[in-house]
Design a protein around this motif. Sequence first.
Motif, PDB file in Angstrom:
ATOM      1  N   UNK A 193      37.423 -19.552  30.418  1.00 25.86           N
ATOM      2  CA  UNK A 193      36.793 -18.290  30.035  1.00 25.86           C
ATOM      3  C   UNK A 193      37.833 -17.184  29.907  1.00 25.86           C
ATOM      4  N   UNK A 194      38.841 -17.200  30.759  1.00 25.59           N
ATOM      5  CA  UNK A 194      39.915 -16.208  30.658  1.00 25.59           C
ATOM      6  C   UNK A 194      40.654 -16.355  29.325  1.00 25.59           C
ATOM      7  N   UNK A 195      40.879 -17.595  28.900  1.00 23.15           N
ATOM      8  CA  UNK A 195      41.522 -17.816  27.609  1.00 23.15           C
ATOM      9  C   UNK A 195      40.664 -17.295  26.463  1.00 23.15           C
ATOM     10  N   UNK A 196      39.348 -17.492  26.580  1.00 20.15           N
ATOM     11  CA  UNK A 196      38.443 -16.976  25.557  1.00 20.15           C
ATOM     12  C   UNK A 196      38.516 -15.461  25.511  1.00 20.15           C
TER      13      UNK A 196
ATOM     14  N   UNK B 294      36.222  -1.810  20.458  1.00 20.86           N
ATOM     15  CA  UNK B 294      35.981  -1.319  21.824  1.00 20.86           C
ATOM     16  C   UNK B 294      35.015  -2.239  22.570  1.00 20.86           C
ATOM     17  N   UNK B 295      33.996  -2.744  21.847  1.00 22.66           N
ATOM     18  CA  UNK B 295      33.047  -3.662  22.484  1.00 22.66           C
ATOM     19  C   UNK B 295      33.739  -4.960  22.903  1.00 22.66           C
TER      20      UNK B 295
ATOM     21  N   UNK C   3      36.193  -8.277  27.243  1.00 20.97           N
ATOM     22  CA  UNK C   3      37.390  -8.976  27.709  1.00 20.97           C
ATOM     23  C   UNK C   3      37.748  -8.586  29.141  1.00 20.97           C
ATOM     24  N   UNK C   4      37.508  -7.330  29.515  1.00 14.88           N
ATOM     25  CA  UNK C   4      37.916  -6.869  30.856  1.00 14.88           C
ATOM     26  C   UNK C   4      36.808  -7.047  31.887  1.00 14.88           C
ATOM     27  N   UNK C   5      35.592  -7.360  31.428  1.00 14.88           N
ATOM     28  CA  UNK C   5      34.485  -7.512  32.371  1.00 14.88           C
ATOM     29  C   UNK C   5      34.686  -8.768  33.219  1.00 14.88           C
ATOM     30  N   UNK C   6      34.382  -8.668  34.484  1.00 14.01           N
ATOM     31  CA  UNK C   6      34.512  -9.817  35.392  1.00 14.01           C
ATOM     32  C   UNK C   6      33.413 -10.832  35.086  1.00 14.01           C
ATOM     33  N   UNK C   7      33.765 -12.116  35.165  1.00 18.54           N
ATOM     34  CA  UNK C   7      32.772 -13.167  34.910  1.00 18.54           C
ATOM     35  C   UNK C   7      32.312 -13.116  33.471  1.00 18.54           C
TER      36      UNK C   7
END
Length: 592
Positions: free
Chosen positions: A195-198, A258-259, A264-268
Amino acid sequence: MVDMTTLSVRHSGEASAKRIRKRRAAETRLKAYGIFALAFAGAALIALLGSVFTKAGGALTETYLTLPVTLEASEIDPDGTKDASIIRRADFSGLTKDMLKAQFPNAKGRTVRRELYDLTSSGAAFELADEVAADPSLIGQTIDYEFLASDVTDLYLKGAFGDLVSQAVKGNLTLTEQDGSYLVSSTSDDFSKALERVKEGLTVNADRLRGLAKLQDNGVVEFTRRAEVAESTEEREKNTALAEARAAARDKLLADADALDLRAVAAGGDEVLNEDNRSVLINVAGGWLKMTQITPSGGIAEAIVPMERPVSASNTWGLFTTDLPESSRKVSDNQIIWIEQLQAQGRVDVVFNTRFFTAGDSREPELAGIWGAVVGSFWTMVVTFLLAFPTGVMAAIYLEEFAPKNKLTDFVEVNINNLAAVPSIVFGLLGLSVFLGVFGVPRSAPLAGGIVLALMTLPTIIIASRAAIRAVPPSIRDAAVGLGASPIQAALHHVLPLAMPGILTGTIIGMAQALGETAPLIMIGMVAFIVDIPGSFTDSASVLPVQVFRWSDFPERAFEARTSAAICVLLLFLVVMNAIAVFMRKRFERRW
């Protein structure tokens, strides 16, 4: 009388030392400028050649897919004639498609099937037909045949569309089938890393959208300026409306960017994977799954290649992510999975691309070669040499040895020097209007190209030949005439042989220049698409520079490597020709 005291003061003391320091500083600066110029030229040459050679490497190998194919006698040669012409008329293209469908039976639907058929080259079926026609005993057998891979397959294996990144996994994979899809999860945090890669991909997409927004903003500025200087109300309103439309598009792109950054920065998070996201693929039990939704603990996946056995849990599995989203690459996720499956089975072979050097031109990059252009260049250079060399040498001998010095010869000499500086495309226009239009020389033929290039090369040969003849000492002529030779015999038997090394050097340099010309040949139609190898100087043909020009304009990415490789071949010919010129000058040069 010179005052020695004054000279002594002038050449000694602080003033003299200052002048010496200034002179030495100027010499040092001059040397530094020269070294800098050489270093800059060398760096530019290295950068150019490095770029060309690096890209050319991709054209030196080609990929084959070894797959089993059944050659049904009822479809290929139902009457058992073993006639090559009848065998070639069989539907080998359909046979190849049936083979691919049998290899990947889960590929269904028109779009997916089209992607499947694109794994192999369109020319692979014709090559199979040629092999069966040459050996009819293969009919009725199932053979492992090496199908030429398409440019998409070849480029993917060469990393042109990014890498398939393997994510390290620690936990056990759990699969639950639900409505044709699979709910997948892991006992570890394996999917959170994917998910981090995504999300990294979301950031990349956001930057791309901001770049597009900047372009739209440039349009806003330009149309606003046009509206301000508009001379009519209609023109002002038109440009104002265009500026507003660009501004709206810019604002939308920025809002989308911006969306994406917020996601991208939201956790989970819970990301739906579409063609604008990096893809996440799972390899388990000999099958491949493509995730359509991903969460930190798992997600939903669909089967692209079915698993060899039913699996509810496995501790042997692989998790992969792509570098690029599907929308940014020509190879689809399905094709990536099929290629990886074939590679795991040992059915992918990468070999040296002899086809590039032995085949003619083609619209398909994996089938294209330079041999037709090389042969066309050979015939064109033969015509150029046969016309330009004897004509140029005879003109040089006449002008240097026999022509009277008057206004007419001065006029001829001035025009010869001017012709050497005329742009090459002018000679192409001359060939188009005169040789093709009036004399009916075959269009796109080496004969037409050779005549045009001979006219372009003629001034260079004449100037070089005159310089070489002029360098022969007058004593050679006087000695020959003194022994009873006529002026013509002195020129042909004594002066010409001694001047020949310089003449040949100038000729080779002129021919090398002609070999690299493109513009005049385009004007006479040698830019046409020619598949066949020319057999004579009257057959339609292309040449290497024009081949490079055509390939550089093709949209297929695989032609980029072939263009660079063709440039390398052309550079090799030019280097060899110039090396021969240098060798001949050093070997036969006479110093008087």
